[in-house]
Design an enzyme around this catalytic site. Structure first.
Site, PDB file in Angstrom:
ATOM      1  N   TYR A   1       0.517   4.417  -2.360  1.00  0.00           N
ATOM      2  CA  TYR A   1      -0.528   5.418  -2.134  1.00  0.00           C
ATOM      3  C   TYR A   1      -0.137   6.161  -0.959  1.00  0.00           C
ATOM      4  O   TYR A   1      -0.142   7.395  -0.757  1.00  0.00           O
ATOM      5  CB  TYR A   1      -1.708   4.522  -2.132  1.00  0.00           C
ATOM      6  CG  TYR A   1      -3.045   5.477  -1.738  1.00  0.00           C
ATOM      7  CD1 TYR A   1      -3.477   6.417  -2.965  1.00  0.00           C
ATOM      8  CD2 TYR A   1      -3.728   5.695  -0.774  1.00  0.00           C
ATOM      9  CE1 TYR A   1      -4.463   7.215  -2.971  1.00  0.00           C
ATOM     10  CE2 TYR A   1      -4.718   6.257  -0.766  1.00  0.00           C
ATOM     11  CZ  TYR A   1      -5.177   7.310  -1.624  1.00  0.00           C
ATOM     12  OH  TYR A   1      -6.130   8.090  -1.502  1.00  0.00           O
TER      13      TYR A   1
ATOM     14  N   VAL B   1     -17.620  -0.365   0.743  1.00  0.00           N
ATOM     15  CA  VAL B   1     -19.183  -0.110   0.560  1.00  0.00           C
ATOM     16  C   VAL B   1     -19.630  -0.555  -0.639  1.00  0.00           C
ATOM     17  O   VAL B   1     -20.786  -1.189  -0.867  1.00  0.00           O
ATOM     18  CB  VAL B   1     -19.425   1.553   0.680  1.00  0.00           C
ATOM     19  CG1 VAL B   1     -20.745   1.674   0.209  1.00  0.00           C
ATOM     20  CG2 VAL B   1     -18.897   2.046   2.122  1.00  0.00           C
TER      21      VAL B   1
ATOM     22  N   ARG C   1     -13.676  -1.146  -3.270  1.00  0.00           N
ATOM     23  CA  ARG C   1     -13.943  -0.538  -1.679  1.00  0.00           C
ATOM     24  C   ARG C   1     -14.975  -1.142  -0.822  1.00  0.00           C
ATOM     25  O   ARG C   1     -15.895  -1.779  -1.611  1.00  0.00           O
ATOM     26  CB  ARG C   1     -14.217   0.966  -1.793  1.00  0.00           C
ATOM     27  CG  ARG C   1     -13.136   1.788  -2.482  1.00  0.00           C
ATOM     28  CD  ARG C   1     -13.594   3.310  -2.311  1.00  0.00           C
ATOM     29  NE  ARG C   1     -12.468   3.974  -3.305  1.00  0.00           N
ATOM     30  CZ  ARG C   1     -12.548   5.433  -3.331  1.00  0.00           C
ATOM     31  NH1 ARG C   1     -13.239   5.998  -2.828  1.00  0.00           N
ATOM     32  NH2 ARG C   1     -11.855   5.898  -4.213  1.00  0.00           N
TER      33      ARG C   1
ATOM     34  N   ARG D   1       0.709  -1.135  -0.099  1.00  0.00           N
ATOM     35  CA  ARG D   1       0.027   0.032   0.039  1.00  0.00           C
ATOM     36  C   ARG D   1       0.762   1.097   0.158  1.00  0.00           C
ATOM     37  O   ARG D   1       0.453   2.249   0.002  1.00  0.00           O
ATOM     38  CB  ARG D   1      -0.740  -0.033   1.040  1.00  0.00           C
ATOM     39  CG  ARG D   1      -1.874  -1.210   1.344  1.00  0.00           C
ATOM     40  CD  ARG D   1      -2.551  -1.494   2.744  1.00  0.00           C
ATOM     41  NE  ARG D   1      -3.210  -0.141   2.903  1.00  0.00           N
ATOM     42  CZ  ARG D   1      -4.659  -0.129   2.753  1.00  0.00           C
ATOM     43  NH1 ARG D   1      -5.333  -1.299   2.476  1.00  0.00           N
ATOM     44  NH2 ARG D   1      -5.543   0.861   3.147  1.00  0.00           N
TER      45      ARG D   1
ATOM     46  N   THR E   1     -12.581  -1.353  12.240  1.00  0.00           N
ATOM     47  CA  THR E   1     -13.299  -0.291  12.173  1.00  0.00           C
ATOM     48  C   THR E   1     -13.221   0.531  11.010  1.00  0.00           C
ATOM     49  O   THR E   1     -12.074   0.958  10.626  1.00  0.00           O
ATOM     50  CB  THR E   1     -13.770   0.439  13.161  1.00  0.00           C
ATOM     51  OG1 THR E   1     -12.594   1.028  13.524  1.00  0.00           O
ATOM     52  CG2 THR E   1     -14.245  -0.395  14.492  1.00  0.00           C
ATOM     53  N   ARG E   2     -14.354   1.560  10.372  1.00  0.00           N
ATOM     54  CA  ARG E   2     -14.116   2.338   9.635  1.00  0.00           C
ATOM     55  C   ARG E   2     -15.294   3.557   9.815  1.00  0.00           C
ATOM     56  O   ARG E   2     -16.212   3.129  10.289  1.00  0.00           O
ATOM     57  CB  ARG E   2     -14.180   2.204   7.925  1.00  0.00           C
ATOM     58  CG  ARG E   2     -13.208   1.107   7.619  1.00  0.00           C
ATOM     59  CD  ARG E   2     -11.633   1.828   7.511  1.00  0.00           C
ATOM     60  NE  ARG E   2     -10.728   0.840   6.794  1.00  0.00           N
ATOM     61  CZ  ARG E   2     -10.322  -0.134   7.527  1.00  0.00           C
ATOM     62  NH1 ARG E   2     -10.276  -0.204   8.938  1.00  0.00           N
ATOM     63  NH2 ARG E   2      -8.981  -0.872   7.211  1.00  0.00           N
TER      64      ARG E   2
ATOM     65  N   ARG F   1      -9.950   3.119  12.143  1.00  0.00           N
ATOM     66  CA  ARG F   1      -9.647   4.444  11.414  1.00  0.00           C
ATOM     67  C   ARG F   1     -11.149   5.238  11.661  1.00  0.00           C
ATOM     68  O   ARG F   1     -12.257   4.919  11.190  1.00  0.00           O
ATOM     69  CB  ARG F   1      -9.866   3.918   9.918  1.00  0.00           C
ATOM     70  CG  ARG F   1      -9.503   5.052   8.902  1.00  0.00           C
ATOM     71  CD  ARG F   1      -8.391   5.886   9.109  1.00  0.00           C
ATOM     72  NE  ARG F   1      -7.096   5.143   9.191  1.00  0.00           N
ATOM     73  CZ  ARG F   1      -6.528   4.662   8.164  1.00  0.00           C
ATOM     74  NH1 ARG F   1      -6.961   4.860   7.110  1.00  0.00           N
ATOM     75  NH2 ARG F   1      -5.271   3.971   8.218  1.00  0.00           N
TER      76      ARG F   1
ATOM     77  N   PHE G   1     -19.569  -4.691  -0.635  1.00  0.00           N
ATOM     78  CA  PHE G   1     -20.766  -5.062   0.141  1.00  0.00           C
ATOM     79  C   PHE G   1     -22.062  -4.843  -0.495  1.00  0.00           C
ATOM     80  O   PHE G   1     -23.018  -5.599  -0.575  1.00  0.00           O
ATOM     81  CB  PHE G   1     -21.026  -4.432   1.523  1.00  0.00           C
ATOM     82  CG  PHE G   1     -19.979  -4.844   2.513  1.00  0.00           C
ATOM     83  CD1 PHE G   1     -19.053  -5.554   2.176  1.00  0.00           C
ATOM     84  CD2 PHE G   1     -19.883  -4.328   4.016  1.00  0.00           C
ATOM     85  CE1 PHE G   1     -17.937  -6.253   3.195  1.00  0.00           C
ATOM     86  CE2 PHE G   1     -19.089  -4.992   4.761  1.00  0.00           C
ATOM     87  CZ  PHE G   1     -18.133  -5.796   4.513  1.00  0.00           C
TER      88      PHE G   1
END
Length: 325
Positions: free
Chosen positions: A152, A195, A193, A149, A217-218, A284, A198
């Protein structure tokens, strides 16, 4: 909040303007009466995202890669150009770093030449896998500089360095926004991503992929709220440089998000547990105290409402045959 008094319409450059966030930003800037130059190389952005603006004489669409200099006359620059999802930025990690670093250098050079103020769309990923929670702007982060990662994370960290060096060395009026997870219509179906993943899995009644135990968590900010925050930040006085966290301080586990999506779609999907990806942050959530103080800003759209609009968008894409059902 101190704001500038605008004496004339502005000409505003939005790099990455055909992307998810960029297209909403272009729409909002046009609605405020500005001329908008949208620059995008269409790696992740699409013409469909800006199609409704193409007939507006105040809107101009330019195919351009920010790793090359751009010579235009503008009053403000929003530098949003960079793939932001792991699938996209890991596809060509060297180019991702170049987009963040060379892109920042080129846009800062343009701002210096034209006297424009410039906003950098940075990211919560500069905090890495954080040791403090929630994350405040004075936290320096815990980032792996050589992981998958890093292209980025470190690219965005270097871009922030460049912005503040231009501010210190050239007194360039800069703004740096650290953007936390944002969602809404126009997200790409294949961006990986959580969201969009899902929602699509739920609409197809497929197993919903949960990495690890699902307790990570987000915090999810709806796109309209994020655009409001960016514009308010740009419109502050020159002494407000940031970095400023922009995101929703309400925190959800991945299991809670999955259940919310299942409930909202009426899906029969079950949960499918997979190993946690390397360097995936466990927590996060932004501390937005500075945004409340300096911008008089906080998110207004609750997750249930935002998910409803996002689900409707993806459902329409399926019904129209634009993505597989």
């Amino acid at each position: 909040m101190a704001k500038r008094q605008l004496m004339r319409k502005k000409r505003v450059l939005v790099t990455g303007g055909a992307g998810f966030l960029g297209s909403f930003l272009c729409e909002r800037l046009l609605a405020l009466g500005n001329e908008v130059l949208c620059a995008d190389n269409f790696f992740t952005g699409t013409r469909d995202n800006v199609a409704s603006m193409l007939g507006d004489h105040r809107f101009e669409l330019l195919r351009h890669d920010v790793t090359f200099p751009l010579y235009v006359e503008v009053d403000e620059i929003y530098n949003l150009a960079c793939p932001a999802s792991p699938i996209h930025y890991q596809h060509d990690p060297v180019q991702t770093t170049k987009t963040s670093v060379h892109g920042a250098i080129n846009m800062l050079g343009l701002a210096k030449r034209t006297g424009a103020r410039i906003l950098q769309a940075s990211t919560s990923e500069i905090y890495g896998d954080p040791e403090i929670h929630p994350q405040r702007e004075d936290y320096w982060g815990r980032v792996n500089p050589i992981g998958p990662r890093s292209c980025y994370d470190e690219g965005k960290r270097c871009a922030e360095t460049l912005f503040f060096d231009y501010w210190r060395q050239h007194r360039l009026p800069i703004k740096v926004a650290r953007i936390f997870n944002t969602y809404g219509p126009r997200m790409q179906p294949d961006d990986g991503r959580v969201v969009s993943n899902f929602i699509l899995q739920a609409l197809r009644n497929q197993p919903i992929t949960i990495y690890g135990d699902g307790q990570q968590t987000r915090s999810f900010c709806f796109v309209d709220d994020m655009i409001e925050g960016l514009i308010r930040l740009m419109d502050t006085s020159d002494d407000v440089t940031g970095p400023i966290n922009l995101g929703n301080p309400v925190e959800f586990t991945m299991l809670e998000l999955a259940q919310a999506v299942i409930d909202a779609t009426g899906s029969s999907s079950q949960l499918d547990y997979r190993p946690l990806p390397q360097d995936d942050p466990r927590q996060r959530r932004p501390d937005i105290g500075l945004a409340r103080q300096a911008l008089d800003w906080q998110p207004a759209v609750p997750l249930k409402e935002g998910l409803g609009q996002t689900i409707a968008y993806f459902r329409a894409l399926m019904d129209g045959g634009r993505i597989p059902a």
